[in-house]
Design a protein around this motif. Structure first.
Motif, short mmCIF file in Angstrom:
data_model
loop_
_atom_site.label_atom_id
_atom_site.label_comp_id
_atom_site.label_asym_id
_atom_site.label_seq_id
_atom_site.Cartn_x
_atom_site.Cartn_y
_atom_site.Cartn_z
N TYR A 199 -57.35 51.73 -21.00
CA TYR A 199 -56.70 52.96 -21.44
C TYR A 199 -56.75 53.07 -22.97
N ARG A 200 -56.58 54.29 -23.44
CA ARG A 200 -56.46 54.53 -24.87
C ARG A 200 -55.13 55.24 -25.13
N LEU A 201 -54.64 55.11 -26.36
CA LEU A 201 -53.37 55.72 -26.74
C LEU A 201 -53.63 57.15 -27.20
N ALA A 202 -53.21 58.11 -26.39
CA ALA A 202 -53.44 59.52 -26.71
C ALA A 202 -52.33 60.10 -27.59
N GLU A 203 -51.10 59.64 -27.40
CA GLU A 203 -49.97 60.16 -28.16
C GLU A 203 -48.94 59.05 -28.37
N ARG A 241 -56.53 53.18 -13.00
CA ARG A 241 -56.06 53.64 -11.70
C ARG A 241 -55.26 54.94 -11.79
N PHE A 242 -54.92 55.37 -13.01
CA PHE A 242 -54.04 56.52 -13.17
C PHE A 242 -54.70 57.59 -14.02
N ASP A 243 -54.36 58.86 -13.74
CA ASP A 243 -54.84 59.96 -14.57
C ASP A 243 -54.25 59.87 -15.97
N GLU A 244 -53.01 59.46 -16.03
CA GLU A 244 -52.35 59.23 -17.31
C GLU A 244 -51.12 58.35 -17.08
N TYR A 270 -64.63 52.43 -21.11
CA TYR A 270 -64.32 51.13 -20.53
C TYR A 270 -65.40 50.75 -19.52
N TRP A 271 -65.76 49.48 -19.49
CA TRP A 271 -66.93 49.03 -18.72
C TRP A 271 -66.76 49.16 -17.21
N ASP A 272 -65.53 49.12 -16.70
CA ASP A 272 -65.29 49.21 -15.26
C ASP A 272 -64.60 50.53 -14.96
N LEU A 276 -50.75 57.39 -22.47
CA LEU A 276 -52.02 56.67 -22.38
C LEU A 276 -52.90 57.38 -21.35
N VAL A 277 -54.19 57.47 -21.66
CA VAL A 277 -55.15 58.08 -20.74
C VAL A 277 -56.32 57.14 -20.58
#
Length: 533
Positions: A206-210, A232-235, A225-227, A219-220
């Protein structure tokens, strides 16, 4: 004009302000968390289950730990170990990238590790890197990192690490947040602001969006990401609260899907007559409380005496009186969660009054007759006072032995535990900093270390854990440590009291989530959210 110029300068220094989005209804695959504001999400200084949950989602080290305590590939797809056990070579996944799209390379790990060793950074767990040749000397400020720390980028995709001494426990260390790669460009471009959403660069799923401080985080999925199956989540929405007391109402209203329970919240859940208790999960931590005997002097030199004292305790009742959180009775000097063992080992102590009295007779002290004066030393707090009172009562009632109490303030207790001198029994504890048996067996109970000053020594035990630490075969290694644990719990240089637990409320539509035994942070690798409606 001057005001406009200052505003322009501030905007340039801080970067563009993120747009404020009003969150709508969560999707079926949205995960909602709630926590107090993380003090830091820099892997060097992050602490606490909430902050470490975020770090674990954003950053990926070379390896990771399975729920049953096995080391698995993560950012490294494979590794090789030299015959002498001192050289480790990690091959990175060629498809691994930062969220920015840049390739993840070996020097990113070298940069992250040497940064964490820098005294100016003050990384909380920098000492875990001391197994690496030259790392401790650099951390002490006596040598330059490039010439001293034996971490080399052999190629962009291969990292070589040389240890001071051979130890297979190094693999488990590389699964901790202290060993994540770090984005040099972001850190040196933004310094103490590099973890803001507009600046941070991460290599995890995940990356930190806000991050609106004091309010929320979002997080989104990391598109690079390699896998691709791992996010597992939209956000992931994180609501930030000022106090843990707010978490239960948020859970009831389904504003939070998973929440950590502090001791007071745990007690409230236990008193609840509704369905909160049904949605509670307690995860054992690799952290134990125990008593330590001074086996250097009689009568504690006799294992029968030590076992009699252990068997005389009603540990379930003791823990119920002492602890107010999710702690569980412990019947081993090694925590179950350390190696993914959920049952008590054979021979572990359990209340047995008749056997305790028989052992004391065998040792020459029938009914406690002729037993020397005994003193129990401990840190003065309300719960340890309750434990001491219970122990004194049990040892008197069951064994006929009177024990005096030696309570002390925290600073005095710390000094005492470093050099306890001519003690009898004292209260102690230990918490794993990495999930490997060496962190308990070799670091605590091997006679060459004697970290708890018990003076206990057993040649077979020392041999087993010494050999196990350098065994390359994971199963043979686990088997050797299991044999050593049987010896430890039979000899009982200490008495197990309790193991720490981490309690969470989890909505019934969330499955597959668990908490790491080290730090209690949440792991969502196999988690699924199927929100109704």
């Amino acid at each position: 004009m001057l005001i406009a110029a200052v505003v322009a300068m501030l905007a340039a220094a801080c970067g563009p302000l993120p747009e404020v989005e009003v969150p709508g209804e969560p999707s079926r695959r949205t995960l909602q968390l709630v926590m107090t504001e993380p003090r830091s999400i820099d892997p060097a200084t992050a602490a606490g289950a909430g902050a470490l949950t975020i770090v674990n989602l954003l950053f990926e080290p070379l390896t990771k730990m399975s729920r049953d305590g096995m080391v698995l590939p993560a950012a490294a797809e494979s590794w090789a170990i030299s015959d002498d056990g001192r050289e480790f070579r990690f091959r990175l996944r060629p498809e691994a990238k930062w969220q920015s799209g840049k390739r993840l390379v070996a020097k990113d790990f070298r940069y992250g590790w040497t940064r964490n060793l820098d005294p100016a950074v003050a990384a909380d767990k920098s000492h875990l890197l001391y197994q690496i040749a030259g790392a401790k000397r650099f951390a002490e400020g006596s040598v330059d990192a490039d010439s001293a720390v034996a971490v080399r980028a052999v190629t962009a995709g291969e990292l070589r690490v040389d240890l001071v001494h051979p130890s297979m426990s190094f693999l488990a260390r590389t699964a901790t947040w202290t060993f994540t790669p770090l984005p040099q460009e972001a850190i040196e471009g933004w310094w103490d602001r590099w973890t803001e959403a507009s600046h941070i660069d991460t290599n995890g799923p995940y990356r930190l969006a806000e991050w609106f401080h004091g309010e929320s985080m979002k997080l989104v999925p990391n598109p690079h990401y390699w896998d691709s199956s791992r996010p597992r989540f939209d956000e992931i929405r994180v609501k930030i609260v000022e106090s843990e007391t707010a978490v239960i109402p948020l859970f009831r209203n389904q504003v939070a899907d998973v929440v950590e329970l502090g001791d007071k919240e745990w007690q409230a859940v236990q008193r609840d007559s509704g369905d909160l208790a049904m949605n509670t999960a307690v995860f054992p931590m690799a952290q134990n409380w125990f008593l330590v005997f001074n086996t250097r002097k009689p009568p504690w030199t006799d294992a029968r005496v030590r076992r009699a004292f252990a068997l005389a305790i009603d540990i379930t009742t003791a823990d119920g009186r002492v602890f107010s959180g999710a702690q569980q009775p412990s019947r081993s000097l090694v925590p179950r969660a350390l190696v993914g063992r959920w049952e008590d080992p054979p021979g572990s102590p359990e209340e047995a009054v008749d056997e305790a009295r028989s052992l004391l007779v065998e040792a020459g002290f029938p009914g406690g007759q002729g037993f020397p004066a005994v003193k129990l030393s401990y840190h003065r707090t309300s719960h340890w006072e309750r434990l001491a009172s219970h122990l004194v009562s049990r040892w008197s009632d069951v064994l006929g032995i009177e024990v005096s109490l030696d309570s002390m303030e925290w600073r005095e207790y710390l000094d005492f535990s470093e050099s306890p001198g001519d003690f009898d029994i004292y209260r102690s504890g230990w918490e794993s900093e990495y999930l490997d048996p060496a962190g308990w067996h070799n670091a605590l109970w091997h006679s060459d270390e004697d970290a708890l000053r018990s003076g206990w020594s057993n040649a077979e035990y020392d041999s087993l854990v010494g050999i196990a630490d350098v065994m390359a075969d994971p199963q043979l290694r686990r088997d050797a440590y299991a044999k050593a644990e049987v010896i430890l719990d039979a000899e009982l240089p200490g008495i197990p009291i309790a193991e720490e637990g981490k309690a969470y409320l989890i909505q019934p539509y969330v499955t597959g989530v668990w908490a790491s035994p080290m730090g209690g942070y949440l792991v969502f690798d196999d988690a699924v959210v199927e929100r109704p409606g």
